[in-house]
Design a protein around this motif. Structure first.
Motif, PDB file in Angstrom:
ATOM      1  N   ILE A  15       0.878  -1.167   0.000  1.00 20.38           N
ATOM      2  CA  ILE A  15       0.000   0.000   0.000  1.00 20.38           C
ATOM      3  C   ILE A  15       0.918   1.220   0.000  1.00 20.38           C
ATOM      4  N   GLU A  16       0.683   2.127  -0.915  1.00 27.97           N
ATOM      5  CA  GLU A  16       1.557   3.296  -1.015  1.00 27.97           C
ATOM      6  C   GLU A  16       1.388   4.200   0.202  1.00 27.97           C
ATOM      7  N   ARG A  17       2.482   4.440   0.894  1.00 32.92           N
ATOM      8  CA  ARG A  17       2.421   5.394   2.010  1.00 32.92           C
ATOM      9  C   ARG A  17       3.583   6.346   1.830  1.00 32.92           C
ATOM     10  N   THR A  18       3.291   7.552   1.538  1.00 35.01           N
ATOM     11  CA  THR A  18       4.345   8.492   1.204  1.00 35.01           C
ATOM     12  C   THR A  18       4.541   9.499   2.315  1.00 35.01           C
ATOM     13  N   GLN A  19       5.773   9.673   2.694  1.00 35.03           N
ATOM     14  CA  GLN A  19       6.114  10.678   3.691  1.00 35.03           C
ATOM     15  C   GLN A  19       6.392  11.976   2.943  1.00 35.03           C
TER      16      GLN A  19
END
Ligand SMILES: Cc1cc2nc3c(=O)[nH]c(=O)nc-3n(C[C@H](O)[C@H](O)[C@H](O)COP(=O)(O)OP(=O)(O)OC[C@H]3O[C@@H](n4cnc5c(N)ncnc54)[C@H](O)[C@@H]3O)c2cc1C
Ligand code: SF4
Ligand code: SF4
Ligand code: SF4
Lengths: 230, 365
Positions: free
Chosen positions: A36-40
């Motif tokens: 799942i894409e989790r971008t900081q």
């Protein structure tokens, strides 16, 4: 290769088979593992600054992320998400979101101090972990954890009970908070010995510590103060 | 001794120290320098503080320059060596100046100390250097620091700075598979200098490894975290994008924390560009007939045992011409080359080794 526990919550649609033969070729492993894409999108430097300015957290800036603390940590054996090294890294970067996601692990330190004794950089790891947790609590970023609730119950009981701990009162409070169960039958079973030993008197009218009336305000005053390093 | 003479090419830390030592031993020196000033790359790029001692570059370089200026050395500025002919007792070299005028000098030995050049980050197009505003190289920042002009395009000091290590080094896509050795130290030093000037700035260093080797570990790496709260984020940035208001947006991965894609804005980005042989030293190598080693630097006769002798008899090497090096290492090699050249011109001593003739297989990936 098995998927590390840390990654599992962020993977969807996981298919795992021990052995699969495709066109006569034997494969093993994991299929269909989509991250799942989790971008900081930004770090908050103030987290590091604030923690480093507390007495407990002052040594956080020494850490070089070697992982000695995590590899020997007592709690790690019970909770694969528990990693003092990682908590420090996230706090220093100011990755609040990742820390919030770890809130069910963060509070679990048993203060055995293995990490502190072994850290090659002299980080007071156990204290730093608490300071990170305190930071999150103070800013209302995490829910109050069972450890903190229990600490408060403990203190409350001591204050109510004239400076002494009463196992029975604490037990009752813990039961109310949902940490332990206490049924009517338990109470009945306890009553017998309590009456027989005369401890019931102590329960009704607690035996306070000497000069409690004078000690109490001192303790109350001390609890109000927040300690700030010079 | 009857008028022995040595040609020194290049007036960086290595060439200057070799020249000074030869003069101290009573040997005549002809010094040839391409630029119009002495001092080499540190002068050219106006280095600010030097690692590891964090002292002004002039404290180290000026005494070297003065020592050479006052030692009666015949100096050819803005000149290069264009040809070399072997004679029975040494070489005849032809020196060409800017206007094309050629002078011949007879010398008994040569020390090649023509140094390195910085990797040009435009070769990594995905980093946007030269295209996106507010992206600099460590080699640009030195001058901005020493001239007190560390500002973004808005004219104000940067508040959020990202430094990316290993630009043009440890990178097979540009053909440089070696580590440039000084850029970790330079970057850490620059991060501290920035925090010293802009205490509330956020400075992040994006790294794969931190190579502040030897005595620099605590002096630079530990200190930068403890005293300046410089942040270290493990991961190599893959590209930069132009953001709103002249910000630069980085795209990377935080490899310390699994599966964290990074898209973070900064108002200044610094690329830690590495060291290469450069055109100047390539010209020297070609003219003198020196061999190159597999990374493209000039090959010593024996890298372990005879590091300052070249593969051609009578020609010695010093400094970054043989690979990435610090200033103190370059100065030390200047001493060493001077001593070996002295032995050669006074007593004909030339150590032999067949190392350079052996084929060595180096695995490239
Ligand atoms: C950004 C950056 C910062 C650095 N900061 C530090 C630091 O703080 N501390 C430290 O110890 N090291 C530092 N270094 C490393 C340092 O710059 C080198 O160690 C040093 O300059 C090498 O000295 P050198 O004499 O071998 O070569 P150079 O300094 O490169 O000098 C070579 C000279 O030869 C001349 N030349 C070149 N070609 C020709 C030619 N064909 N004919 C005639 N002359 C020629 C050049 O003009 C130059 O004057 C830094 C490097 C970088 C990349
Ligand atoms: S052992 Fe010390 S230096 Fe290593 S990761 Fe833990 S706190 Fe950091
Ligand atoms: S003190 Fe806490 S963090 Fe340290 S090893 Fe023990 S349980 Fe782990
Ligand atoms: S010194 Fe550091 S920045 Fe430079 S190439 Fe080596 S590892 Fe990369």
């Amino acid at each position: 290769m098995p998927i590390p526990n840390l990654e599992k919550p962020i993977i969807k649609g996981l298919i795992q088979k021990d052995k699969v033969i495709v066109d006569g070729v034997e494969l093993d492993g994991t299929w269909n593992a989509f991250m799942i894409e989790r971008t900081q999108t930004g770090y908050d430097q103030s987290v590091w600054d604030e923690i480093a300015n507390t007495i407990e957290g002052a040594t956080i800036s020494l850490c070089w992320q070697c992982g000695t603390c995590t590899s020997g940590c007592t709690m790690r054996e019970y909770d694969p998400n528990y990693s003092p090294r990682r908590f420090i890294d996230l706090a220093r970067k100011g990755d609040k979101q990742a820390l919030i996601e770890l809130q069910d692990s963060l509070w679990r330190c048993v203060s055995c101090q293995k990490c502190t004794h072994r850290c090659p950089k002299g980080v007071l790891v156990e204290e730093v972990v608490h300071s990170i947790h305190n930071y999150l609590l103070k800013h209302g970023l995490v829910k109050r954890d069972p450890g903190t609730i229990f600490d408060e119950l403990f203190l409350e009981t001591v204050m109510k009970n004239g400076g002494r701990i009463s196992e029975l009162l604490l037990g009752g409070a813990s039961a109310k908070a949902g940490f332990v169960t206490m049924s009517l039958r338990d109470l009945i079973t306890m009553m017998g010995p309590l009456m027989k030993s005369g401890l019931i008197k102590d329960l009704m009218k607690p035996n306070r510590v000497k000069n409690w009336d004078r000690i109490k305000p001192v303790l109350e005053e001390a609890m109000k103060e927040e300690v700030v390093p010079e | 001794m009857a008028g022995e003479k040595v040609l020194v090419i290049g007036s960086g830390p290595a060439g200057l120290s070799a020249t000074k030592e030869l003069r101290n031993m009573g040997v005549d020196v002809v010094l040839v320098e391409r630029e119009s000033y002495l001092g080499g790359t540190p002068k050219k790029l106006k280095y600010s503080l030097l690692f590891p001692e964090l002292r002004p570059a002039s404290e180290v370089l000026d005494p070297l320059i003065k020592g050479v200026e006052n030692s009666g050395v015949k100096t050819y500025m803005e000149s290069i060596v264009e040809g070399i002919k072997e004679e029975d007792k040494g070489f005849t070299v032809s020196i060409k100046d800017k206007s094309g005028k050629i002078v011949n000098e007879k010398v008994n030995a040569v020390i090649a100390a023509s140094g390195f050049e910085h990797f040009d980050s435009r070769r990594k197009y995905e980093y946007g250097y030269g295209i996106i505003p507010n992206i600099y190289q460590i080699s640009d920042i030195e001058r901005m620091l020493s001239e007190n002009k560390l500002v973004t395009t808005k004219g104000t000091p940067p508040k959020r700075v990202a430094i990316l290590l290993c630009v043009g080094s440890r990178d097979a896509t540009v053909g440089n598979t070696y580590c440039s050795r000084v850029c970790c130290a330079v970057s850490t030093k620059q991060a501290m200098e920035i925090k010293e000037r802009v205490p509330d700035a956020v400075v992040h260093i994006y790294y794969m490894d931190i190579r502040t080797y030897g005595l620099m570990e605590d002096k630079l790496y530990w200190k930068s975290q403890l005293e300046y709260r410089v942040g270290y984020i493990r991961g190599r940035i893959s590209e930069f994008m132009r953001g709103p208001n002249d910000t630069v947006i980085i795209k990377g991965e935080d490899t310390m924390n699994l599966n964290r894609a990074l898209v973070v804005p900064y108002d200044m980005v610094i690329l830690a560009n590495g060291m290469e042989l450069g055109l100047g030293s390539k010209q020297v190598a070609k003219t003198l007939g020196l061999e190159l080693e597999e990374h493209g630097f000039v090959k010593p006769l024996d890298p372990d045992r005879l590091p300052v002798q070249s593969t051609r008899k009578g020609i010695f090497l010093a400094g970054a011409i043989t690979g990435p090096k610090t200033i103190s290492d370059s100065i030390t090699e200047g001493y060493a080359a001077a001593m070996k050249a002295y032995e050669y011109v006074t007593r004909g001593i030339w150590d032999e080794s067949d190392f350079a003739k052996k084929r060595i297989e180096v695995t490239h990936h």
